[in-house]
Scaffold this active site. Structure first.
Site, PDB file in Angstrom:
ATOM      1  CD  GLU A 124      -2.218   1.654   2.609  1.00  0.00           C
ATOM      2  OE1 GLU A 124      -2.125   2.881   2.831  1.00  0.00           O
ATOM      3  OE2 GLU A 124      -2.533   0.832   3.482  1.00  0.00           O
ATOM      4  CB  CYS A 155      -2.851   5.588   3.704  1.00  0.00           C
ATOM      5  SG  CYS A 155      -3.805   4.533   4.813  1.00  0.00           S
TER       6      CYS A 155
END
Length: 535
Positions: free
Chosen positions: A265, A302
């Site tokens: 990620e 994020c």
């Protein structure tokens, strides 16, 4: 617990033979004790070899023992108490309330995966019984199950010292799949990693498991991290971090004699699209919610919204003005490291000096070190579409408001976006016809679409997707949050005409683990199958 400053390899404290590194309090830039010894590549082999040795027994655990192990990790983490919160706060500058919530999320993930292990659907058992009388050709007995890939390398994330770190989502899902884990600690919070690593090692020992089920190592990412991914014993990688580091690991994994998957990620701008109907309500409240999502945890999430598309015209002007007031009232929060704060300053300066970009509003610097003033900028959608510099992620409390006039402009902007974790729509029922064309376009760009919420809350459950097309993640077919994350570390194996004595336990006719199974293509629940057998 006593911090040793050493790696924890297969249940043993191991002093590194390389250099040393230490954590720093980002609020003061003061070094924290102890310093941590860094292992060499030769010492790394001890950890990966132990994980390889542990695979056979750990991958074959019965569901109750397996689930009890995951629950024991959760119990041990909670038993550390405030020592864990204090140390994590010292190493990251994150407030206690945030860290307490993150600890709860960490233990909650482990207990959720324990339920998944007990239920057993992740094993994917399928049985096509033999049809010896079938014409023109008989059918063999064919059975299938999902098996663990093997030892998994997991890298700690800088921004989540608990929930995406030592016992976080990647570790929890890999262990739940039956894969031993070699965890590389993030050098920014080494003490936090050791405390949690000790909790995992205790659960391994107390449950009588092979000590190679878990190892915690310290070392430079550029050498030890790369060597870990290149090691033949490692069969998959879990990573949360920068795009540059993620791509470097992907290249190493792809260049191996046996390439392996990297579930990374990396970066995301998480665009928010505001429609006219949303501006008929409380514009100040909408602006405050947006600014809170941008500045929460100093923007080091994020899923922090880095883009907000707002309508042109008077209503959009009111929203921009409200955003300016809201962000101007904010003070900077301590960022995770001095280096991350420096990168934020560079990124914000580059965005603010870009052509046709202006400042909507900026807060004030925080009272501690490494606490830059949050800032929100603005531009027109034509400039955003044509200037790729405006698509760069700024990790921290900064965002860009983009003014648009038509749906066609939004569709053009979406087509220019890279892959994202999320997209958010702020709207009312009156906006549905206008927003409808965006849904299929966004499906090609993101892993999660949100209406009238904000992307920063990531629920840990069965339906969550925390992933998206590259470069948000390295594999858009997967998620790193939620129970579906276990699938990353499994692969199917079929067994044709094996006698019962040679079949793995999940495939036995007697179904001793009471698994739901797909027989002849039809799902048969364990209770239903048991009733049929007893009848």
């Amino acid at each position: 617990m006593t911090l040793t400053g050493h790696s924890l390899i297969a249940g043993q404290q191991v002093a590194g033979e390389g250099k040393t590194a230490a954590g720093f309090n980002p609020a003061t830039n003061e070094q924290l004790e102890p310093a941590y010894t860094l292992i060499t590549e030769e010492q790394l082999k001890t950890a990966t070899s132990a994980a390889d040795e542990a695979y056979a027994s750990f991958s074959a655990l019965d569901p109750e023992t397996h689930a009890g192990f995951l629950e024991a990790i959760a119990d041990n983490i909670e038993a550390i108490g405030e020592e864990l919160i204090i140390r994590a706060g010292q190493e990251t500058g994150l407030p206690a309330a945030r860290l307490q919530g993150e600890r709860a999320r960490t233990t909650g993930q482990l207990r959720l995966f324990a339920k998944v292990v007990r239920q057993g659907d992740f094993r994917g058992v399928r049985i096509d019984p033999a049809l010896p009388e079938r014409a023109p050709l008989p059918r063999a007995d064919i059975r299938q199950r999902q098996i663990p890939l093997g030892p998994v390398a997991v890298f700690g994330a800088s921004n989540f010292p608990l929930a995406f770190s030592t016992a976080g989502g990647d570790t929890a899902s890999a262990l739940a799949a039956g894969c031993p884990v070699v965890f590389k600690a993030h050098n920014a919070h080494p003490g936090t990693s050791e405390l949690v690593g000790q909790a995992i090692a205790k659960a391994v020992k107390d449950n009588g498991l092979h000590p190679g089920v878990f190892s915690l190592i310290y070392g430079p990412g550029s050498s030890i991290g790369q060597a870990l991914v290149a090691d033949p014993a490692i069969k998959a990688v879990g990573f949360t971090g920068s795009q540059a580091a993620g791509i470097a690991l992907m290249r190493t994994a792809a260049a191996r004699a046996e390439p392996i998957p990297v579930y990374a990620e990396m970066s995301s701008l998480n665009p928010v699209f505001v429609f006219p109907g949303a501006l008929n309500g409380d514009v100040d409240a909408l602006a405050q919610q947006y600014v809170a999502a941008v500045t929460g945890s100093s923007g080091q999430l994020c899923t922090s919204p880095g883009l907000l598309f707002a309508p042109a015209g008077e209503a959009g002007d009111k929203l921009a003005a409200a955003v300016g007031r809201a962000v101007s009232a904010c003070a900077g929060q301590t960022m995770l490291t001095e280096g991350i704060a420096a990168s934020w300053n560079s990124g914000a300066e580059a965005l603010g000096s870009a052509d046709n970009v202006s400042l909507v509003g900026q807060g004030t610097e925080g009272a501690t070190k490494n606490a830059p003033a949050p800032a929100i900028f603005r531009t027109e959608i034509s400039n955003f579409v044509s200037n790729h510099v405006l698509h760069a992620e700024i990790f921290g409390a900064a965002s860009l408001v983009i003014r648009y006039s038509t749906t066609e402009e939004l569709l053009e902007a979406i087509s220019r976006l890279e892959g994202q974790l999320t997209a958010t729509l702020q709207l009312t029922a009156a906006d549905y016809p206008t927003a409808a064309p965006l849904i299929p376009a966004l499906e090609q760009k993101v892993g999660r679409i949100i209406v009238n919420g904000w992307p920063t809350g990531v629920e840990v459950g069965h339906a969550m997707v925390h992933g998206g097309p590259f470069p948000a993640t390295s594999d858009s077919r997967t998620t790193s949050v939620g129970t579906l994350a276990i699938n990353r570390f499994l692969r199917p194996v079929a067994y044709q005409n094996l006698p019962q004595e040679l079949l793995p336990v999940p495939l036995h006719d007697a179904n001793p683990w009471q698994l739901n199974r797909r027989i002849n293509g039809t799902v048969v629940e364990a209770a239903e199958e048991k009733e049929e057998v007893n009848a």
